[in-house]
Design a protein around this motif. Structure first.
Motif, mmCIF file in Angstrom:
data_model
loop_
_atom_site.group_PDB
_atom_site.id
_atom_site.type_symbol
_atom_site.label_atom_id
_atom_site.label_comp_id
_atom_site.label_asym_id
_atom_site.label_seq_id
_atom_site.Cartn_x
_atom_site.Cartn_y
_atom_site.Cartn_z
ATOM 1 N N UNK A 214 -79.708 77.531 21.389
ATOM 2 C CA UNK A 214 -80.501 78.224 20.028
ATOM 3 C C UNK A 214 -79.574 79.501 19.876
ATOM 4 N N UNK A 215 -79.111 80.305 20.693
ATOM 5 C CA UNK A 215 -78.472 81.476 20.352
ATOM 6 C C UNK A 215 -77.327 81.943 21.097
ATOM 7 N N UNK A 216 -76.904 81.131 22.070
ATOM 8 C CA UNK A 216 -75.504 81.270 22.834
ATOM 9 C C UNK A 216 -75.772 82.128 23.931
ATOM 10 N N UNK A 217 -77.213 82.586 24.511
ATOM 11 C CA UNK A 217 -77.410 83.440 25.401
ATOM 12 C C UNK A 217 -77.210 82.819 26.790
ATOM 13 N N UNK A 218 -76.875 83.647 27.716
ATOM 14 C CA UNK A 218 -76.711 82.855 29.179
ATOM 15 C C UNK A 218 -77.932 82.820 29.873
ATOM 16 N N UNK A 219 -78.116 81.738 30.581
ATOM 17 C CA UNK A 219 -79.384 81.435 31.223
ATOM 18 C C UNK A 219 -78.881 80.740 32.338
ATOM 19 N N UNK A 220 -79.712 80.684 33.792
ATOM 20 C CA UNK A 220 -79.377 79.757 34.439
ATOM 21 C C UNK A 220 -80.199 78.665 34.348
ATOM 22 N N UNK A 221 -79.694 77.319 34.831
ATOM 23 C CA UNK A 221 -80.278 76.063 34.452
ATOM 24 C C UNK A 221 -81.647 76.137 35.223
ATOM 25 N N UNK A 222 -81.801 76.570 36.182
ATOM 26 C CA UNK A 222 -83.258 76.449 36.793
ATOM 27 C C UNK A 222 -84.110 77.205 35.841
#
Length: 374
Positions: A298-306
């Motif tokens: 959606x916006x390229x933000x970093x996020x852990x898979x879980x």
């Protein structure tokens, strides 16, 4: 109304000690639903497209029980969990008797890198344009389903450094696969690659997800998610399927949930940026699965898979409860809390178990899970 869904499952065959044995020729045509794969050490079975999760549960388990009964007539053989040749054998190909030129092409060009076990999840769509839109969304979120299903941390009795060694070694299309904007674009793309010889046939579209149907690319009626490692626990597999179906029901209710429309990445380069993003996410997930750091489409933000999976879970939960299949979705939380198969196996290895002991324990657990249902 729930969507139709069905599975294609590949599994390894062998001894209770976990050694793969070429047995498929002795099974295909003798046990209902089972068919040959490229290598005789693994075999595939399919389920019918069904709306009901209860019926799907039976269709997942009954063929395996029938297979086990037939294996007893051949000797002391069983079904082996995992998606790679965990205990060895990747140095040799045991070609099945299927003379399909496509399978011969695969063996010649890719060798034992294709000797893996997986589950392909198929979800039915009657509208081809909606199906293409659904493929766009799931192409971007496919790494999450690999994170939930990863079950191949071993190869040839070694730790590989990947939670999904299968997705690491499995050949992927060497040509560019776009986010198709329409059914017409998909048809044109397939026709072009067939004419150029870069695709052997319509099945030679190796991607994390693809449109499927009885006369591809013209007649397409289902989404085929191809990225998942083999999930032997039926409740976990149905939970992963329920998460996928819930996401697709959201899309049907709100077609704006479309990466090409909703993503905030720059419009001028969005199509390619999204492809690059999901490839990078796949690369991260095959190493670390649920612990991988990803970038959101959606916006390229970093996020852990879980964390991303949990966000989707909470987002779809009201819809799932309304549709009455929340019971089948809930094991997602168990996977997030306890880990996927690869993580459980690696934890056992860290505790001092050798790879053979880990595989043999899971062989026994897999058989127990099936019998517990009947």
């Amino acid at each position: 109304m729930l969507l139709t869904k069905g599975f294609e499952l590949e599994m390894f065959l062998g001894t209770p000690q976990g050694d793969p044995i070429p047995l498929a020729e002795q099974i295909a045509g003798k046990v209902d639903r089972f068919m040959l794969e490229t290598d005789e050490r693994h075999i595939e079975y399919t389920t019918e497209p069904l709306h009901s999760y209860e019926q799907l549960l039976s269709q997942l388990i009954l063929p395996r029980i029938q297979l086990r009964e037939y294996l007893k007539t051949l000797g002391d053989y069983t079904v082996i969990p995992g998606s790679t040749l965990s205990l060895g054998g990747s140095d040799r190909f045991y070609r099945s008797g299927d003379t399909n030129p496509y399978l011969e092409y695969i063996e010649r060009h890719h060798g034992t890198n294709v000797v893996t076990a997986s589950v392909h999840i198929n979800i039915g769509f009657s509208d081809p344009e909606l199906l293409i839109r659904a493929c766009r969304l799931i192409k971007m979120e496919a790494p999450l389903y690999l994170a939930l299903s990863a079950s191949s941390p071993f190869l040839d009795n070694q730790i590989t450094g990947y939670h999904s060694t299968r997705w690491h070694i499995l050949p992927h299309s060497q040509y560019h696969i776009p986010l198709f904007e329409s059914h017409a674009e998909y048809i044109e793309w397939v026709e072009g690659h067939l004419a150029a010889g870069t695709m052997f046939n319509v099945r030679h579209h190796w991607d994390n997800v693809r449109p499927n149907g009885d006369r591809r690319p013209y007649d397409i009626n289902r989404l085929e998610l191809r990225i998942c490692d083999l999930v032997t626990d039926p409740h976990s597999l149905l939970a992963i399927t329920a998460l996928l179906e819930a996401r697709l029901l959201q899309l049907i209710n709100d077609p704006r949930i479309d990466p090409l429309e909703m993503s905030q990445l720059p419009a001028t380069t969005r199509k390619q940026d999204l492809i690059d993003l999901t490839k990078a996410n796949e690369a991260a997930v095959k190493v670390s699965s649920l612990e991988a750091e990803l970038r959101h489409w959606q916006d390229g933000r970093k996020i852990l898979a879980r964390h991303w999976i949990n966000e989707i879970y909470n987002d779809v939960l009201p819809l799932v409860k309304q549709q009455g299949f929340d019971h089948f979705l809930s094991p997602i939380q168990t996977i997030l809390q306890e880990g996927n198969t690869a993580q459980k196996w690696l934890k056992m290895y860290d505790q001092g178990y050798d790879i053979r002991s880990i595989i043999t324990q899971d062989i026994q657990e897999m058989a127990k899970q099936e019998l517990d249902h009947f």
